[in-house]
Scaffold this motif. Structure first.
Motif, PDB file in Angstrom:
ATOM      1  N   ASP A 128      43.121  51.676  40.812  1.00 34.61           N
ATOM      2  CA  ASP A 128      42.201  52.758  41.164  1.00 34.61           C
ATOM      3  C   ASP A 128      42.185  52.950  42.673  1.00 34.61           C
ATOM      4  OD1 ASP A 128      40.267  54.648  41.268  1.00 34.61           O
ATOM      5  OD2 ASP A 128      38.589  53.302  40.815  1.00 34.61           O
ATOM      6  N   HIS A 129      43.098  53.788  43.173  1.00 37.47           N
ATOM      7  CA  HIS A 129      43.140  54.062  44.612  1.00 37.47           C
ATOM      8  C   HIS A 129      43.017  55.571  44.871  1.00 37.47           C
ATOM      9  CE1 HIS A 129      43.986  49.954  45.473  1.00 37.47           C
ATOM     10  NE2 HIS A 129      45.132  49.953  44.836  1.00 37.47           N
ATOM     11  N   GLN A 130      42.279  56.274  43.958  1.00 37.94           N
ATOM     12  CA  GLN A 130      42.190  57.721  44.080  1.00 37.94           C
ATOM     13  C   GLN A 130      41.566  58.172  45.396  1.00 37.94           C
ATOM     14  OE1 GLN A 130      41.919  56.193  41.114  1.00 37.94           O
ATOM     15  NE2 GLN A 130      43.717  57.186  40.250  1.00 37.94           N
ATOM     16  N   LYS A 131      40.699  57.342  45.987  1.00 39.06           N
ATOM     17  CA  LYS A 131      40.025  57.736  47.214  1.00 39.06           C
ATOM     18  C   LYS A 131      40.830  57.376  48.453  1.00 39.06           C
ATOM     19  CE  LYS A 131      35.418  57.354  45.176  1.00 39.06           C
ATOM     20  NZ  LYS A 131      34.085  56.713  45.259  1.00 39.06           N
ATOM     21  N   THR A 132      42.000  56.782  48.255  1.00 40.00           N
ATOM     22  CA  THR A 132      42.820  56.346  49.366  1.00 40.00           C
ATOM     23  C   THR A 132      43.874  57.391  49.690  1.00 40.00           C
ATOM     24  OG1 THR A 132      42.498  54.049  48.716  1.00 40.00           O
ATOM     25  CG2 THR A 132      44.360  54.514  50.159  1.00 40.00           C
ATOM     26  N   ASP A 133      44.133  57.598  50.958  1.00 39.84           N
ATOM     27  CA  ASP A 133      45.210  58.483  51.369  1.00 39.84           C
ATOM     28  C   ASP A 133      46.533  57.842  50.992  1.00 39.84           C
ATOM     29  OD1 ASP A 133      47.016  60.141  52.580  1.00 39.84           O
ATOM     30  OD2 ASP A 133      46.482  59.596  54.634  1.00 39.84           O
ATOM     31  N   ARG A 134      47.227  58.441  50.060  1.00 43.29           N
ATOM     32  CA  ARG A 134      48.473  57.859  49.573  1.00 43.29           C
ATOM     33  C   ARG A 134      49.697  58.351  50.329  1.00 43.29           C
ATOM     34  NH1 ARG A 134      48.065  57.446  42.987  1.00 43.29           N
ATOM     35  NH2 ARG A 134      46.011  56.508  42.879  1.00 43.29           N
ATOM     36  N   GLY A 135      49.483  59.246  51.278  1.00 42.44           N
ATOM     37  CA  GLY A 135      50.596  59.673  52.105  1.00 42.44           C
ATOM     38  C   GLY A 135      51.489  60.716  51.454  1.00 42.44           C
ATOM     39  N   PRO A 136      52.598  61.048  52.122  1.00 41.77           N
ATOM     40  CA  PRO A 136      53.434  62.164  51.681  1.00 41.77           C
ATOM     41  C   PRO A 136      54.222  61.911  50.402  1.00 41.77           C
ATOM     42  CG  PRO A 136      54.467  61.031  53.531  1.00 41.77           C
ATOM     43  CD  PRO A 136      53.095  60.451  53.379  1.00 41.77           C
ATOM     44  N   ASN A 137      54.247  60.669  49.933  1.00 45.30           N
ATOM     45  CA  ASN A 137      55.011  60.382  48.715  1.00 45.30           C
ATOM     46  C   ASN A 137      54.180  60.438  47.445  1.00 45.30           C
ATOM     47  OD1 ASN A 137      57.589  59.935  49.907  1.00 45.30           O
ATOM     48  ND2 ASN A 137      56.890  57.931  50.627  1.00 45.30           N
ATOM     49  N   GLU A 138      52.906  60.779  47.575  1.00 48.93           N
ATOM     50  CA  GLU A 138      52.035  60.817  46.392  1.00 48.93           C
ATOM     51  C   GLU A 138      52.580  61.774  45.331  1.00 48.93           C
ATOM     52  OE1 GLU A 138      47.310  61.401  45.209  1.00 48.93           O
ATOM     53  OE2 GLU A 138      48.017  61.966  47.214  1.00 48.93           O
ATOM     54  N   ARG A 139      53.196  62.869  45.752  1.00 45.22           N
ATOM     55  CA  ARG A 139      53.661  63.883  44.795  1.00 45.22           C
ATOM     56  C   ARG A 139      54.797  63.383  43.909  1.00 45.22           C
ATOM     57  NH1 ARG A 139      57.837  67.528  46.988  1.00 45.22           N
ATOM     58  NH2 ARG A 139      58.657  66.679  48.942  1.00 45.22           N
ATOM     59  N   PHE A 140      55.376  62.238  44.259  1.00 46.93           N
ATOM     60  CA  PHE A 140      56.481  61.714  43.455  1.00 46.93           C
ATOM     61  C   PHE A 140      56.024  60.685  42.422  1.00 46.93           C
ATOM     62  CE2 PHE A 140      58.586  62.737  47.606  1.00 46.93           C
ATOM     63  CZ  PHE A 140      59.259  63.863  47.144  1.00 46.93           C
ATOM     64  N   ILE A 141      54.722  60.384  42.387  1.00 47.63           N
ATOM     65  CA  ILE A 141      54.222  59.427  41.400  1.00 47.63           C
ATOM     66  C   ILE A 141      54.445  59.976  39.998  1.00 47.63           C
ATOM     67  CG2 ILE A 141      52.167  58.289  40.473  1.00 47.63           C
ATOM     68  CD1 ILE A 141      51.072  58.135  43.297  1.00 47.63           C
ATOM     69  N   GLY A 142      55.078  59.187  39.150  1.00 45.75           N
ATOM     70  CA  GLY A 142      55.325  59.584  37.771  1.00 45.75           C
ATOM     71  C   GLY A 142      56.536  60.463  37.564  1.00 45.75           C
ATOM     72  N   VAL A 143      57.178  60.857  38.638  1.00 43.67           N
ATOM     73  CA  VAL A 143      58.363  61.713  38.533  1.00 43.67           C
ATOM     74  C   VAL A 143      59.582  60.834  38.253  1.00 43.67           C
ATOM     75  CG1 VAL A 143      59.881  63.315  39.756  1.00 43.67           C
ATOM     76  CG2 VAL A 143      57.381  63.416  40.102  1.00 43.67           C
ATOM     77  N   LYS A 144      60.290  61.114  37.186  1.00 46.29           N
ATOM     78  CA  LYS A 144      61.488  60.327  36.881  1.00 46.29           C
ATOM     79  C   LYS A 144      62.483  60.486  38.024  1.00 46.29           C
ATOM     80  CE  LYS A 144      64.952  59.404  33.339  1.00 46.29           C
ATOM     81  NZ  LYS A 144      64.710  57.953  33.428  1.00 46.29           N
ATOM     82  N   GLY A 145      62.983  59.367  38.517  1.00 46.97           N
ATOM     83  CA  GLY A 145      63.895  59.409  39.648  1.00 46.97           C
ATOM     84  C   GLY A 145      63.186  59.565  40.976  1.00 46.97           C
ATOM     85  N   GLY A 146      61.841  59.497  40.953  1.00 44.48           N
ATOM     86  CA  GLY A 146      61.072  59.689  42.177  1.00 44.48           C
ATOM     87  C   GLY A 146      61.339  58.631  43.234  1.00 44.48           C
ATOM     88  N   ARG A 147      61.803  57.466  42.818  1.00 45.20           N
ATOM     89  CA  ARG A 147      62.096  56.400  43.770  1.00 45.20           C
ATOM     90  C   ARG A 147      63.108  56.852  44.820  1.00 45.20           C
ATOM     91  NH1 ARG A 147      63.511  50.191  42.108  1.00 45.20           N
ATOM     92  NH2 ARG A 147      64.358  49.453  44.113  1.00 45.20           N
ATOM     93  N   LEU A 148      64.048  57.668  44.431  1.00 47.07           N
ATOM     94  CA  LEU A 148      65.098  58.094  45.356  1.00 47.07           C
ATOM     95  C   LEU A 148      64.733  59.362  46.119  1.00 47.07           C
ATOM     96  CD1 LEU A 148      68.295  57.358  43.232  1.00 47.07           C
ATOM     97  CD2 LEU A 148      67.235  55.956  45.012  1.00 47.07           C
ATOM     98  N   LYS A 149      63.519  59.865  45.922  1.00 44.23           N
ATOM     99  CA  LYS A 149      63.086  61.081  46.609  1.00 44.23           C
ATOM    100  C   LYS A 149      62.115  60.788  47.751  1.00 44.23           C
ATOM    101  CE  LYS A 149      63.281  63.697  42.240  1.00 44.23           C
ATOM    102  NZ  LYS A 149      64.478  64.523  42.530  1.00 44.23           N
ATOM    103  N   LEU A 150      61.796  59.536  47.985  1.00 40.38           N
ATOM    104  CA  LEU A 150      60.728  59.182  48.902  1.00 40.38           C
ATOM    105  C   LEU A 150      61.036  59.536  50.350  1.00 40.38           C
ATOM    106  CD1 LEU A 150      59.836  55.606  47.577  1.00 40.38           C
ATOM    107  CD2 LEU A 150      58.757  57.783  46.981  1.00 40.38           C
ATOM    108  N   ASN A 151      59.979  59.902  51.070  1.00 41.88           N
ATOM    109  CA  ASN A 151      60.061  59.937  52.525  1.00 41.88           C
ATOM    110  C   ASN A 151      60.234  58.497  52.999  1.00 41.88           C
ATOM    111  OD1 ASN A 151      59.044  62.852  53.450  1.00 41.88           O
ATOM    112  ND2 ASN A 151      57.860  62.238  51.665  1.00 41.88           N
ATOM    113  N   THR A 152      61.133  58.297  53.933  1.00 43.86           N
ATOM    114  CA  THR A 152      61.467  56.943  54.380  1.00 43.86           C
ATOM    115  C   THR A 152      61.260  56.807  55.884  1.00 43.86           C
ATOM    116  OG1 THR A 152      63.783  57.580  54.643  1.00 43.86           O
ATOM    117  CG2 THR A 152      63.151  56.611  52.528  1.00 43.86           C
ATOM    118  N   PRO A 153      61.179  55.551  56.386  1.00 47.90           N
ATOM    119  CA  PRO A 153      61.232  54.295  55.648  1.00 47.90           C
ATOM    120  C   PRO A 153      59.978  54.072  54.805  1.00 47.90           C
ATOM    121  CG  PRO A 153      60.800  53.884  57.968  1.00 47.90           C
ATOM    122  CD  PRO A 153      61.083  55.345  57.849  1.00 47.90           C
ATOM    123  N   ALA A 154      60.166  53.439  53.657  1.00 45.64           N
ATOM    124  CA  ALA A 154      59.068  53.187  52.729  1.00 45.64           C
ATOM    125  C   ALA A 154      59.141  51.743  52.249  1.00 45.64           C
ATOM    126  CB  ALA A 154      59.147  54.139  51.538  1.00 45.64           C
TER     127      ALA A 154
END
Length: 383
Positions: A3-29
């Motif tokens: 439960d981290h809904q109130k936390t700023d998850r940064g620019p990679n939040e939009r990739f949560i749950g996206v298949k293959g999202g691991r390779l789409k991340l803003n880096t370094p991560a």
């Protein structure tokens, strides 16, 4: 999912749950493999249960409320923190039974410690100096709540800790004589032994120090000062510490993650390890104009490198090596006859030293396979 809904998850939040999202991340991560993390936490908890010893994992590396929660859920009796700031951060997330493993000595920090002691159940802090004990007693008297102290005994690290059996016993007497302090136990931590390469040499060195701890415990017993807890040990000595018969609890810290330093030593007498790498740093190739050399966007600011260079784990590259090339850049050398890196490619590294590397990042990017499943804050970063 945490439960981290109130936390700023940064620019990679939009990739949560996206298949293959691991390779789409803003880096370094900073990547955290949850499957490996969960296996590591379970393996250490099972080992402690089988060995009949309590587990109080150290959070100086993890700095994470969520990871501490998982360790406690797996059977840990509490959590260790190296600093007051870490303890404040974890306590704010409901973590109890925290042991602060370094002395708290300055007046403003003692004030904060008193506030934390009023709010956090089961708090303990180490001490190794009579003047500090007196200051903590006076502050506890003013605050109106007794503070639990653990006397630190130096077992060869030459850092903090009382330097003799007699000095440790005298400090215990001083604590016992105060109506405002509680004598909780003894800490004997040999961090300098954790990375000895061979298991036999590491066991021999730890055994020497555990003999010294036994001498202290025998002395304390003769004076009617038997400690409730004797705490110490670490990831590198996880299967050695229980055998000495001196510790009531152990405080390993790196085992949820593992790093190059730990994965290069013989963790057990047979050489195998029950713990696997769970922590990686993902980078991107930003320049590839030279044959056999790619430049990634991770340098001094992305890796703690006092333990040597990070190791390329993905993609598999023949002859792969890494060298620092500035604050934001690193060079990946490889055999160009076997493969070729191009701009935009992802390169993932095993960290050389997990604790200070984690402290360089705001967030864990939690993955299962190629999917980003959650983002957790590094709650006590910089604290």
């Amino acid at each position: 999912m945490a439960d981290h809904q109130k936390t700023d998850r940064g620019p990679n939040e939009r990739f949560i749950g996206v298949k293959g999202g691991r390779l789409k991340l803003n880096t370094p991560a900073l990547l955290l493999d949850l499957d490996a993390l969960e296996r590591n936490i379970a393996a250490m908890a099972a080992h402690a249960r089988k060995a009949g010893i309590n587990l109080r994992p150290h959070s100086k590396g993890a700095k994470s409320i969520e990871i501490a929660r998982r360790q406690v859920a797996a059977g840990a009796i509490g959590i260790c923190c190296a600093t007051l700031g870490e303890a404040e951060a974890l306590a704010s997330g409901g973590i109890e039974n925290i042991l602060i493993t370094s002395p708290v000595v300055t007046p403003p920090m003692i004030d904060r410690l008193m506030t934390l002691n009023l709010a956090s159940s089961g708090l303990m802090v180490v001490a190794d100096n009579p003047a500090n004990v007196d200051a903590l007693a006076a502050a506890s008297a003013s605050a109106g709540r007794r503070l639990a102290l653990v006397v630190e005994f130096d077992v060869g690290q030459g850092r903090t800790g009382t330097v003799s059996v007699e000095a440790a016993a005298a400090l215990v007497h001083r604590i016992k004589d105060s109506a405002h302090l509680r004598y909780a136990g003894v800490q004997a931590y040999y961090g300098h032994l954790q990375h000895i390469p061979t298991h036999a040499e590491r066991k021999a060195a730890a055994t020497v120090q555990m003999i010294r701890v036994r001498e202290l415990l025998d002395h304390l017993k003769a004076e009617g000062l038997v400690p409730d807890i004797v705490t110490g040990g670490g990831t590198g000595t996880f299967d050695i510490d229980p055998d000495g018969g001196v510790y009531t609890e152990v405080q390993p810290g790196s085992y949820p993650f593992m790093d190059r330093e730990y994965l290069e030593i013989a963790m057990t007498s047979g050489g195998s390890s029950p713990f696997a790498a769970a922590l990686l740093v993902q980078t991107s190739v930003v320049s590839a104009n030279r044959e056999g050399l790619a430049i990634v966007n991770a340098g001094y600011k992305s890796f703690a490198t006092e333990g040597g260079p990070p190791v390329v784990v993905s993609p598999k590259l023949a002859g792969a090596s890494y060298r620092l090339m500035g604050d934001e850049h690193g060079g990946v050398g490889y055999d160009p006859q076997s493969s070729k890196l191009k701009i935009g490619d992802t390169v993932e590294f095993l960290t050389p030293h997990c604790d200070p590397t984690i402290n360089l990042y705001d967030r864990y990017h939690c993955v299962r396979g190629d999917t980003l499943v959650d983002i957790w804050p590094v709650d006590a970063r910089g604290r």
